[in-house]
Design an enzyme around this catalytic site. Structure first.
Site, PDB file in Angstrom:
ATOM      1  N   ARG A  32       0.822  -1.211   0.000  1.00 50.07           N
ATOM      2  CA  ARG A  32       0.000   0.000   0.000  1.00 50.07           C
ATOM      3  C   ARG A  32       0.854   1.257   0.000  1.00 50.07           C
ATOM      4  O   ARG A  32       0.470   2.271  -0.574  1.00 50.07           O
ATOM      5  CB  ARG A  32      -0.958  -0.006   1.191  1.00 50.07           C
ATOM      6  CG  ARG A  32      -2.100  -0.976   0.947  1.00 50.07           C
ATOM      7  CD  ARG A  32      -3.066  -1.020   2.088  1.00 50.07           C
ATOM      8  NE  ARG A  32      -4.286  -1.697   1.683  1.00 50.07           N
ATOM      9  CZ  ARG A  32      -5.152  -2.257   2.532  1.00 50.07           C
ATOM     10  NH1 ARG A  32      -4.930  -2.196   3.819  1.00 50.07           N
ATOM     11  NH2 ARG A  32      -6.229  -2.845   2.079  1.00 50.07           N
ATOM     12  N   LYS A 194     -18.364 -13.557   5.304  1.00 50.96           N
ATOM     13  CA  LYS A 194     -19.457 -12.714   5.765  1.00 50.96           C
ATOM     14  C   LYS A 194     -20.486 -12.382   4.682  1.00 50.96           C
ATOM     15  O   LYS A 194     -20.284 -11.472   3.892  1.00 50.96           O
ATOM     16  CB  LYS A 194     -18.882 -11.410   6.334  1.00 50.96           C
ATOM     17  CG  LYS A 194     -18.016 -11.641   7.557  1.00 50.96           C
ATOM     18  CD  LYS A 194     -17.098 -10.472   7.846  1.00 50.96           C
ATOM     19  CE  LYS A 194     -15.941 -10.425   6.881  1.00 50.96           C
ATOM     20  NZ  LYS A 194     -15.016  -9.326   7.061  1.00 50.96           N
ATOM     21  N   GLY A 348      -9.009  -7.785   0.680  1.00 52.23           N
ATOM     22  CA  GLY A 348      -7.730  -7.990   1.358  1.00 52.23           C
ATOM     23  C   GLY A 348      -7.312  -9.449   1.373  1.00 52.23           C
ATOM     24  O   GLY A 348      -6.193  -9.798   0.980  1.00 52.23           O
ATOM     25  N   GLY A 371     -13.817  -3.619   0.191  1.00 51.64           N
ATOM     26  CA  GLY A 371     -15.186  -3.106   0.130  1.00 51.64           C
ATOM     27  C   GLY A 371     -15.359  -2.087  -0.983  1.00 51.64           C
ATOM     28  O   GLY A 371     -16.382  -2.072  -1.675  1.00 51.64           O
TER      29      GLY A 371
END
Ligand code: ADP
Ligand code: MG
Length: 391
Positions: A32, A194, A348, A371
């Site tokens: 990153r 999830k 991720g 997301g």
């Protein structure tokens, strides 16, 4: 984005320095940081005074030394040298002084924005303080553009010119084929744990895709929602609720959803550690399904190889961190590497899996956003992008 036309300006750059760190605070993956360098370099070249801000972790509005950005300033020096300074807070008189004293070509990294509740609350006063004396705002934190926080949205009310950085532009360009895809040849693969986080994605994508392949613990939630036995497999109540909602509301589209045919599981009750495969409707009590099985790998692989033109993948097919339960994720990764189709991967854990399996060079695009990439592909307007002048 940044270049000559902004020469000599005072700039606030929102970067995504939310890097993974180990227990001793060492950075375990600096991707990153490296991803933000093209934008930072361009601003240095243009002799701008560069202030960088980012969040890290979830400190919930309080100072948490474990989530300090100080080690990141040290890391940044390895790439761009001694021009880097670190501010022990992101707002306040001392920080304003440090920013005012910044010369062209110098870089100041501010402390974690989430040490203040105003960041996630998008508090206007906090946003004004964070904007400070900046004449130009550059958003290069693609992983955070789906959040309406002070550092992604609030600051744009207090800075004259607000533009996307190089990383955000590249992400938008490379994810647009997935955002615009629909009908034959558009395949979406969702996995991970999830369902509740991906419920809107499923609702928006099902009518657009040729097929939605579902793996990982997400699949078990759908099994359970259909009344099937899942033994000791992972399925949180929220995930079950979300799966039920999709089955009820998306009945007309469910034939496009491809659930696993079989699973790879381990016996945990009694704890024999025995590992075996079973058909989806053959999971017994006491067994924990940790991956998709070989027939599913074969079917998902065939669909990807034969039908795909554009593929978007978010979420691993199983507990890929613990071999042999990485086989499903590996099979899907290999099929994506083989196909001529346009392939984008976000998330991720999905990206970690692809990198770990050394398949990253074979994808058309690896997104830095989890997301954010999913919300962009599902067609949402992202607040951090909408707030920019060049949206
Ligand atoms: P991403 O970060 O790519 O969006 P998620 O965070 O939703 O993905 O989920 C990834 C996590 O889910 C991984 O840690 C993976 O090990 C776990 N996982 C996936 N399937 C299973 C399973 N069947 N049992 C336990 N954990 C699983
Ligand atoms: Mg994750």
């Amino acid at each position: 984005m940044p270049g000559e036309q902004y020469a000599g300006r005072r700039v606030l750059v929102r970067v995504d320095f939310n890097v993974p760190t180990d227990d001793e605070g060492h950075i375990t993956d600096d991707t990153r940081i490296q991803s933000a360098l093209p934008t930072i370099d361009a601003l240095i070249q243009a002799d701008c005074a560069v202030t960088l801000c980012s969040h890290k972790g979830r400190p919930k509005g309080k100072v948490d030394p474990d989530e300090s950005l100080a080690p990141i300033a040290e890391k940044l020096k390895e790439f761009i040298g001694d021009r880097v300074r670190f501010a022990p807070d992101c707002i306040g008189d001392d920080v304003a002084g440090m920013r005012a004293g910044l010369a062209g070509g110098q870089v100041l990294l501010l402390e974690n924005t989430r040490f203040h509740p105003g960041e996630e609350d998008n508090d206007p006063e906090f946003a004004r303080a964070l904007a400070g004396d900046a004449q130009l705002y550059v958003d290069d934190a693609f992983g955070s553009v789906h959040r309406a926080h002070a550092s992604t949205v609030g600051v744009t009310d207090h800075i004259d010119v607000c533009v996307a950085g190089k990383l955000v532009r590249t992400e938008i360009d490379r994810l647009t084929p997935c955002r615009e895809a629909s009908g034959d040849g558009f395949i979406v693969i969702l996995g991970g744990a999830k369902v509740e986080d991906k419920i809107n994605a499923i609702k928006l994508l099902l009518p657009r895709v040729e097929r939605l392949l579902v793996g990982g613990a997400m699949g078990w939630a759908f099994f359970k929602a259909k009344g099937m036995e899942i033994g000791a497999s992972l399925c949180k109540p929220e995930s079950l609720e979300a799966a039920r909602e999709i089955i009820a509301e998306m009945a007309d589209w469910l034939d496009r959803m491809v659930l696993p045919r079989d699973v790879h599981m381990v016996q945990v009750e009694p704890d024999t550690g025995q590992v075996t495969f079973a058909p989806a409707d053959g999971i017994q009590p006491g067994w924990n399904a940790l991956d998709i099985g070989p027939e599913t790998c074969e079917e998902f692989g065939r669909i990807i190889r034969e039908e795909a033109e554009v593929v978007f993948w978010n979420g691993p097919m199983g507990l890929f961190e613990e071999p042999p339960f990485d086989e499903g994720t590996l099979a899907v990764g290999r099929a994506l590497a083989d196909t001529e189709a346009y392939t984008a991967v976000g998330g991720g854990d999905s990206v970690a899996a692809i990198t770990h399996l050394e398949l990253d060079d074979d994808m058309s695009h690896i997104s830095t956003g989890g997301g954010a990439s999913l919300e962009f592909v599902q067609g949402d307007d992202l607040p951090g992008i909408e707030a920019l002048d060049d949206a």
